[in-house]
Design an enzyme around this catalytic site. Structure first.
Site, PDB file in Angstrom:
ATOM      1  N   ASN A   6      23.344  44.629  40.152  1.00  0.00           N
ATOM      2  CA  ASN A   6      22.479  44.929  39.009  1.00  0.00           C
ATOM      3  C   ASN A   6      23.403  44.933  37.790  1.00  0.00           C
ATOM      4  OD1 ASN A   6      20.757  45.891  37.102  1.00  0.00           O
ATOM      5  ND2 ASN A   6      20.164  47.735  38.225  1.00  0.00           N
ATOM      6  N   ARG A  63      19.332  41.666  40.594  1.00  0.00           N
ATOM      7  CA  ARG A  63      18.167  42.174  39.877  1.00  0.00           C
ATOM      8  C   ARG A  63      18.091  41.410  38.559  1.00  0.00           C
ATOM      9  NH1 ARG A  63      16.997  48.203  37.493  1.00  0.00           N
ATOM     10  NH2 ARG A  63      14.890  47.696  36.830  1.00  0.00           N
ATOM     11  N   HIS A  96       9.627  47.227  36.313  1.00  0.00           N
ATOM     12  CA  HIS A  96       9.822  48.136  37.459  1.00  0.00           C
ATOM     13  C   HIS A  96       9.098  47.600  38.694  1.00  0.00           C
ATOM     14  CE1 HIS A  96      10.444  51.916  34.687  1.00  0.00           C
ATOM     15  NE2 HIS A  96      11.611  51.328  34.971  1.00  0.00           N
ATOM     16  N   HIS A 145       6.587  55.611  38.457  1.00  0.00           N
ATOM     17  CA  HIS A 145       8.050  55.530  38.377  1.00  0.00           C
ATOM     18  C   HIS A 145       8.467  56.286  37.117  1.00  0.00           C
ATOM     19  CE1 HIS A 145      12.044  53.444  38.945  1.00  0.00           C
ATOM     20  NE2 HIS A 145      12.143  54.003  37.756  1.00  0.00           N
ATOM     21  N   ASN A 148      14.490  57.411  33.329  1.00  0.00           N
ATOM     22  CA  ASN A 148      14.728  57.204  31.900  1.00  0.00           C
ATOM     23  C   ASN A 148      13.659  56.270  31.337  1.00  0.00           C
ATOM     24  OD1 ASN A 148      16.952  58.843  31.393  1.00  0.00           O
ATOM     25  ND2 ASN A 148      18.292  57.355  32.412  1.00  0.00           N
ATOM     26  N   ARG A 152      11.974  56.018  24.547  1.00  0.00           N
ATOM     27  CA  ARG A 152      10.981  55.022  24.097  1.00  0.00           C
ATOM     28  C   ARG A 152       9.631  55.685  23.849  1.00  0.00           C
ATOM     29  NH1 ARG A 152      11.940  50.831  28.906  1.00  0.00           N
ATOM     30  NH2 ARG A 152      13.834  51.985  29.369  1.00  0.00           N
ATOM     31  N   PHE A 203      15.317  64.405  30.623  1.00  0.00           N
ATOM     32  CA  PHE A 203      14.236  65.323  30.983  1.00  0.00           C
ATOM     33  C   PHE A 203      14.744  66.740  31.264  1.00  0.00           C
ATOM     34  CE2 PHE A 203      11.079  67.202  33.801  1.00  0.00           C
ATOM     35  CZ  PHE A 203       9.894  66.870  33.172  1.00  0.00           C
ATOM     36  N   GLY A 208      14.128  59.383  38.839  1.00  0.00           N
ATOM     37  CA  GLY A 208      14.847  60.658  38.709  1.00  0.00           C
ATOM     38  C   GLY A 208      13.947  61.846  38.440  1.00  0.00           C
ATOM     39  N   GLU A 219      11.043  62.122  41.419  1.00  0.00           N
ATOM     40  CA  GLU A 219      11.554  62.585  42.712  1.00  0.00           C
ATOM     41  C   GLU A 219      11.989  64.042  42.668  1.00  0.00           C
ATOM     42  OE1 GLU A 219      14.763  59.939  43.905  1.00  0.00           O
ATOM     43  OE2 GLU A 219      13.532  58.256  43.248  1.00  0.00           O
ATOM     44  N   GLU A 264      15.315  50.289  44.805  1.00  0.00           N
ATOM     45  CA  GLU A 264      15.114  48.886  44.422  1.00  0.00           C
ATOM     46  C   GLU A 264      16.146  47.988  45.078  1.00  0.00           C
ATOM     47  OE1 GLU A 264      15.118  50.965  40.855  1.00  0.00           O
ATOM     48  OE2 GLU A 264      13.939  49.450  39.808  1.00  0.00           O
TER      49      GLU A 264
HETATM   50  P1  AMP Z   1      16.601  57.664  36.497  1.00  0.00           P
HETATM   51  O1  AMP Z   1      16.476  56.765  35.298  1.00  0.00           O
HETATM   52  O2  AMP Z   1      15.652  57.310  37.602  1.00  0.00           O
HETATM   53  O3  AMP Z   1      18.011  57.831  36.970  1.00  0.00           O
HETATM   54  O4  AMP Z   1      16.141  59.124  36.018  1.00  0.00           O
HETATM   55  C1  AMP Z   1      16.791  59.806  34.994  1.00  0.00           C
HETATM   56  C2  AMP Z   1      15.945  60.992  34.573  1.00  0.00           C
HETATM   57  O5  AMP Z   1      15.728  61.863  35.707  1.00  0.00           O
HETATM   58  C3  AMP Z   1      16.582  61.854  33.494  1.00  0.00           C
HETATM   59  O6  AMP Z   1      15.640  62.158  32.482  1.00  0.00           O
HETATM   60  C4  AMP Z   1      16.972  63.123  34.251  1.00  0.00           C
HETATM   61  O7  AMP Z   1      16.941  64.287  33.430  1.00  0.00           O
HETATM   62  C5  AMP Z   1      15.887  63.199  35.294  1.00  0.00           C
HETATM   63  N1  AMP Z   1      16.295  64.044  36.416  1.00  0.00           N
HETATM   64  C6  AMP Z   1      17.286  63.812  37.302  1.00  0.00           C
HETATM   65  N2  AMP Z   1      17.398  64.864  38.165  1.00  0.00           N
HETATM   66  C7  AMP Z   1      16.458  65.763  37.797  1.00  0.00           C
HETATM   67  C8  AMP Z   1      16.060  67.040  38.278  1.00  0.00           C
HETATM   68  N3  AMP Z   1      16.667  67.620  39.308  1.00  0.00           N
HETATM   69  N4  AMP Z   1      15.028  67.679  37.646  1.00  0.00           N
HETATM   70  C9  AMP Z   1      14.415  67.108  36.594  1.00  0.00           C
HETATM   71  N5  AMP Z   1      14.735  65.894  36.096  1.00  0.00           N
HETATM   72  C10 AMP Z   1      15.742  65.233  36.686  1.00  0.00           C
END
Ligand code: AMP
Length: 401
Positions: free
Chosen positions: A7, A90, A179, A205, A208, A238, A281, A328, A331, A382
């Site tokens: 990727n 990817r 996605h 999904h 970020n 965004r 988040f 993130g 899950e 993915e």
């Molecule tokens: P990703 O792009 O899938 O890696 O997700 C990133 C996002 O997941 C960010 O906004 C993180 O703050 C959020 N995130 C990761 N772990 C947690 C968690 N344990 N609780 C809440 N948000 C999370």
């Protein structure tokens, strides 16, 4: 014998190695800040985990670094690079041309180049990864797996923008969706978990980048992202969907041009823009818990959009059998999941509070026994989907080493 999944971003290279046949994950690594004075390299296998810095001026050097890690005798993985029998990439944007994964040849490379105007940040970076492999792994078959491909089935009435039709045709403007590899993986797993191939599934999904898909029997019927990944849900930085008149007003009042406003909508909006705290988040949650009202508002807006889209997609699908959370946030945040689903009892959705809050990892159901709708958490993978496609496309190739 192994399949490598790449990727390739503008300044990063993520790689994973899967055993051919079993598709067990054997190694994973990420090189960040390629082209900067010092890049960070993180790498792990079953036997070792390492992180260090090195000068990585370009993607080809990055791939060389990855290959030397994979063939390092301490990692106990590959004797030499001939152990890599295929590479899966990817690729963000496949335009109208690619509705499924394909083997890469010169013609495919040209077509990915033609899609650069639709994916100006990602497609050139994806091509850097492909070209590095052509140079360093000559003769090894490569596959391209497109983020857009899964949504090629979205009906025309759902993917056409209501602008003068001649422009839609002339410039190939329509909703492509993104996605796709993640939503496809979620749909596959949800079908396995429920034992049903006819599921009316809403896949969320939430990372970020955030997007949702309405999936009927494994086929994408609608999705929230559009011509670009800026459309749809509110995301980390965004804005998601917005009245275009806001762009005009900001151009006038802030003496910005359209490029400046689009940059603002991509990089300074969403959770970050509303909260003023962060696009992450977790940080916004922390700020909200200490009484920051803008952070609270950002979180309410974030779940409101997802909740209303569940309503919309129930209408698209003629009901809903299952809702799946991935990414993130999807899950890991039980608070987000419960806020998103609150008030949706009328659809027959009932969470099991304890199951939702138990953060045990892995794919799992979090609905109550009485819920008419299955609610599940499915960790995104993915890369595995890309490895599966690559394996399938290259299995019978005589050119394979
Ligand atoms: P990703 O792009 O899938 O890696 O997700 C990133 C996002 O997941 C960010 O906004 C993180 O703050 C959020 N995130 C990761 N772990 C947690 C968690 N344990 N609780 C809440 N948000 C999370």
């Amino acid at each position: 014998m192994s399949i490598m999944v790449l990727n390739s971003g503008s300044s990063s290279l993520k790689f994973k190695i899967f055993e051919e046949g079993t598709l067990d994950e054997e190694a994973a690594g990420v090189i960040e800040q390629i082209g900067f004075p010092s890049a960070t390299i993180r790498y792990r296998t079953q036997y070792l985990t390492t992180e260090y810095k090195n000068s990585i001026p370009d993607h080809e050097t990055g791939l060389m670094e990855a290959l030397s890690l994979l063939t390092d005798e301490n990692s106990g993985l590959l004797k030499d690079i001939s152990g890599i029998t295929a590479v899966g990439h990817r690729v963000l944007h496949g335009g109208d041309r690619f509705t499924k994964s394909v083997l890469i040849n010169n013609d495919v490379i040209e077509a990915i180049e033609e899609c650069i105007p639709f994916g100006p940040l990602h497609n050139p970076a994806n091509l850097l990864g492909i070209r590095a492999c052509l140079d360093l792994l000559p003769g090894v078959p490569q596959a391209a797996v497109f983020d857009t491909a899964f949504h090629a089935t979205v009906p025309v009435y759902a993917n056409t923008f209501a602008i003068p039709y001649e422009y839609s045709k002339k410039y190939r403007i329509h909703k492509f969706g993104f996605h796709g590899t993640s939503h496809r993986y979620v749909a596959l797993k949800a079908a396995e978990m429920t034992g049903r191939n006819d599921l009316k599934l809403i896949s969320c999904h939430l990372g970020n980048g955030c997007s949702m898909a309405a999936v009927k029997g494994g086929v994408s019927m609608d999705t929230t992202m559009g011509l670009t990944p800026l459309d749809g849900l509110m995301m980390g930085t965004r804005s998601g969907s917005i009245d275009p008149s806001v762009l005009q007003l900001l151009c006038d009042r802030e003496a910005l041009n359209i490029d400046g406003v689009i940059r603002m909508l991509n990089n300074q909006s969403g959770l970050l823009g509303v909260s003023g705290v962060s696009g992450d988040f977790r940080h916004v949650m922390e700020a909200s818990e200490t009484g920051n009202m803008r952070a609270r508002l950002a979180l309410e807006m974030f779940s409101y959009r997802i909740r209303t889209t569940i309503g919309t997609y129930s209408a698209v699908l003629g009901g809903v059998d299952a809702i799946a959370f991935t990414g993130g946030i999807g899950e890991n945040s039980c608070v987000c999941r419960s806020e998103v689903l609150s008030g949706l009892e009328y659809l027959g959705i009932e969470l099991d509070k304890e199951a939702n809050e138990k953060n045990i990892g892995g794919q799992r159901f979090i609905n109550s026994g009485d819920s008419k709708v299955s609610v599940m958490v499915i960790p995104a993978n993915e890369e595995l989907m890309i490895a599966m496609d690559t394996d399938e496309l290259t299995r019978d190739l005589t050119t394979k080493r």
